[in-house]
Scaffold this motif. Structure first.
Motif, PDB file in Angstrom:
ATOM      1  N   ILE A 167      15.298  13.826 -34.268  1.00 47.54           N
ATOM      2  CA  ILE A 167      15.583  14.079 -32.855  1.00 47.54           C
ATOM      3  C   ILE A 167      14.285  14.483 -32.172  1.00 47.54           C
ATOM      4  O   ILE A 167      13.641  15.468 -32.563  1.00 47.54           O
ATOM      5  N   ASN A 168      13.900  13.679 -31.195  1.00 45.01           N
ATOM      6  CA  ASN A 168      12.670  13.915 -30.438  1.00 45.01           C
ATOM      7  C   ASN A 168      11.461  14.094 -31.361  1.00 45.01           C
ATOM      8  O   ASN A 168      10.617  14.950 -31.154  1.00 45.01           O
TER       9      ASN A 168
ATOM     10  N   GLY B 189      21.784  22.941 -28.567  1.00 37.84           N
ATOM     11  CA  GLY B 189      21.396  23.567 -27.301  1.00 37.84           C
ATOM     12  C   GLY B 189      20.586  22.668 -26.390  1.00 37.84           C
ATOM     13  O   GLY B 189      19.921  23.141 -25.474  1.00 37.84           O
ATOM     14  N   MET B 190      20.623  21.365 -26.610  1.00 35.48           N
ATOM     15  CA  MET B 190      19.906  20.404 -25.766  1.00 35.48           C
ATOM     16  C   MET B 190      20.839  19.983 -24.630  1.00 35.48           C
ATOM     17  O   MET B 190      21.500  18.950 -24.698  1.00 35.48           O
ATOM     18  N   THR B 191      20.857  20.778 -23.590  1.00 34.71           N
ATOM     19  CA  THR B 191      21.820  20.571 -22.509  1.00 34.71           C
ATOM     20  C   THR B 191      21.350  19.587 -21.451  1.00 34.71           C
ATOM     21  O   THR B 191      22.060  19.375 -20.471  1.00 34.71           O
TER      22      THR B 191
ATOM     23  N   VAL C 120      21.075   8.505 -24.056  1.00 35.10           N
ATOM     24  CA  VAL C 120      19.975   8.848 -24.954  1.00 35.10           C
ATOM     25  C   VAL C 120      19.466   7.544 -25.554  1.00 35.10           C
ATOM     26  O   VAL C 120      20.128   6.506 -25.453  1.00 35.10           O
ATOM     27  N   LEU C 121      18.309   7.598 -26.177  1.00 30.60           N
ATOM     28  CA  LEU C 121      17.789   6.436 -26.886  1.00 30.60           C
ATOM     29  C   LEU C 121      18.056   6.628 -28.374  1.00 30.60           C
ATOM     30  O   LEU C 121      17.703   7.666 -28.944  1.00 30.60           O
TER      31      LEU C 121
ATOM     32  N   ILE D  62      16.304  13.595 -23.180  1.00 32.45           N
ATOM     33  CA  ILE D  62      15.440  13.937 -22.048  1.00 32.45           C
ATOM     34  C   ILE D  62      14.466  15.053 -22.428  1.00 32.45           C
ATOM     35  O   ILE D  62      13.331  15.069 -21.966  1.00 32.45           O
ATOM     36  N   GLU D  63      14.876  15.953 -23.326  1.00 31.20           N
ATOM     37  CA  GLU D  63      13.987  17.033 -23.756  1.00 31.20           C
ATOM     38  C   GLU D  63      12.776  16.498 -24.517  1.00 31.20           C
ATOM     39  O   GLU D  63      11.739  17.152 -24.559  1.00 31.20           O
ATOM     40  N   GLY D  64      12.906  15.332 -25.113  1.00 30.92           N
ATOM     41  CA  GLY D  64      11.810  14.744 -25.875  1.00 30.92           C
ATOM     42  C   GLY D  64      10.897  13.848 -25.068  1.00 30.92           C
ATOM     43  O   GLY D  64       9.901  13.341 -25.580  1.00 30.92           O
TER      44      GLY D  64
END
Length: 173
Positions: free
Chosen positions: A23-24, A47-49, A65-66, A90-92
């Protein structure tokens, strides 16, 4: 049984196979219920909101997501379906500065209002520009057709995609 109880029940069990996933960019193993939706795993467990929940039936794109660089709706995937795969949320998505050029373009061109659809929209643009570095307006509209925005009217979003494409091409030159 709620999600936390399911997680506690499966975490560390020897008979529950681990979910091995990147993940990321970070590879990890998790012990979770394999039938948990990916969107719930990302939001509630990790917690990846940034990945949003809206329609829950794959029509709005807020949860985009990808998965191995392919745009997918996290609300339609169970975690067992992404075992061994690479997920980007999006966090990544990061740029050399604080924001990625796609995110900066959304800010500069008014590609968001309330912001709820923005993470999924940005991930859709990431997938679109990976396939079409110089997209036509038709390709942009088609690439974003799985993502709904109820606020902007899409003009700002389309301008943001065009700006992002220009800026990303300049960076690669």
């Amino acid at each position: 049984m709620d999600m936390r109880e399911m997680e506690d029940e499966t975490r560390g069990r020897k008979d529950a196979p681990p979910l091995r996933i990147t993940i990321n960019g970070d590879y990890e193993e998790y012990y979770v219920d394999p039938s948990m939706r990916l969107v719930d795993f990302l939001r509630d467990y990790l917690g990846m909101t940034g990945t949003k929940i809206s329609c829950e039936i794959g029509r709005c794109g807020a949860c985009s997501v990808l998965v191995d660089e392919v745009l997918m709706n996290a609300c339609l995937l169970n975690v067992y379906q992404v075992a061994g795969k690479s997920i980007q949320t999006i966090e990544g998505l990061k740029g050399e500065k604080a924001l990625h050029p796609i995110q900066e373009s959304f800010l500069k061109d008014g590609g968001f209002q309330c912001g709820y659809c923005t993470p999924g929209m940005v991930m859709a643009v990431q997938a679109l520009l990976a396939e079409y570095p110089e997209p036509t307006e038709v390709q942009i509209r088609e690439g974003l057709s799985g993502n709904l925005c109820r606020c902007t009217g899409y003009g700002g979003i389309i301008r943001a995609v065009k700006r992002a494409a220009r800026e990303l091409r300049q960076v690669k030159i």
